[in-house]
Write an enzyme that holds these catalytic residues in place. Sequence first.
Site, short mmCIF file in Angstrom:
data_model
loop_
_atom_site.label_atom_id
_atom_site.label_comp_id
_atom_site.label_asym_id
_atom_site.label_seq_id
_atom_site.Cartn_x
_atom_site.Cartn_y
_atom_site.Cartn_z
CD GLU A 42 -2.04 1.46 2.88
OE1 GLU A 42 -2.24 2.53 3.28
OE2 GLU A 42 -2.27 0.55 3.68
CB THR A 72 -3.99 8.39 3.22
OG1 THR A 72 -2.96 7.58 4.00
CG2 THR A 72 -4.54 9.27 4.30
CE LYS A 132 -5.77 2.02 8.39
NZ LYS A 132 -5.33 2.96 7.42
#
Length: 212
Positions: A42, A72, A132
């Site tokens: 990521e 993000t 997450k």
Amino acid sequence: MFADIDTLIQGQPVMAILRNMEAKRAVELASKAWDLGIDLVEVPIQTADAVPSLEAVIKAGAERGKPVGAGTVVSAEQVQQSLDLGAAFTVAPGLDEEIVGLCRSAGIPHLPGISTPSEIQAAVRLGCTVVKAFPASVLGTEWFKAMQGPFPGVSLVATGGIDASNAASFLQAGARTVAVGSALADDRQLDLIAHILAARRKPGNDGPGHDQ
């Protein structure tokens, strides 16, 4: 493209997060991760200057058949940008119904962030059964154990403050995947991560945090 996050993390006990790195360094560490057997990478795009790094790692990943996600992701513009660049999935620090819906409509797997039982419950209502847990080091391993009771069908990706010294503990506590960042730049930690990967991928490993 993967159909969902559950399929994406299948058999992936470790994910690499490459935050705040210029493109060349991000590709170098992504390659280290792939060589180690970490298939999931990521690259957060919290600022515009991080986008070239995501683009470079996506290109490098495509050459090796590795999925690269955009992290993000907190706006519709970032969702579209991730799609345009060819990201395989998106990750957010929190749970946003609009982002979840946009990603679902676009057909790109999305991993939302949570830190409370209420947020897990809300995520499940939105159809998200892989979330997450952030910040994992603040929540602690006991929190992960506790969440297995009320949410047995939810998979947790432990993110935030995870390195080679505590990754195994979070997996044993019930995390399905742990996300590591700066550990990738430390050869001593890489050796420990390699042992964790090998242990978690042994046939018949039915301990907490195994793939379901």
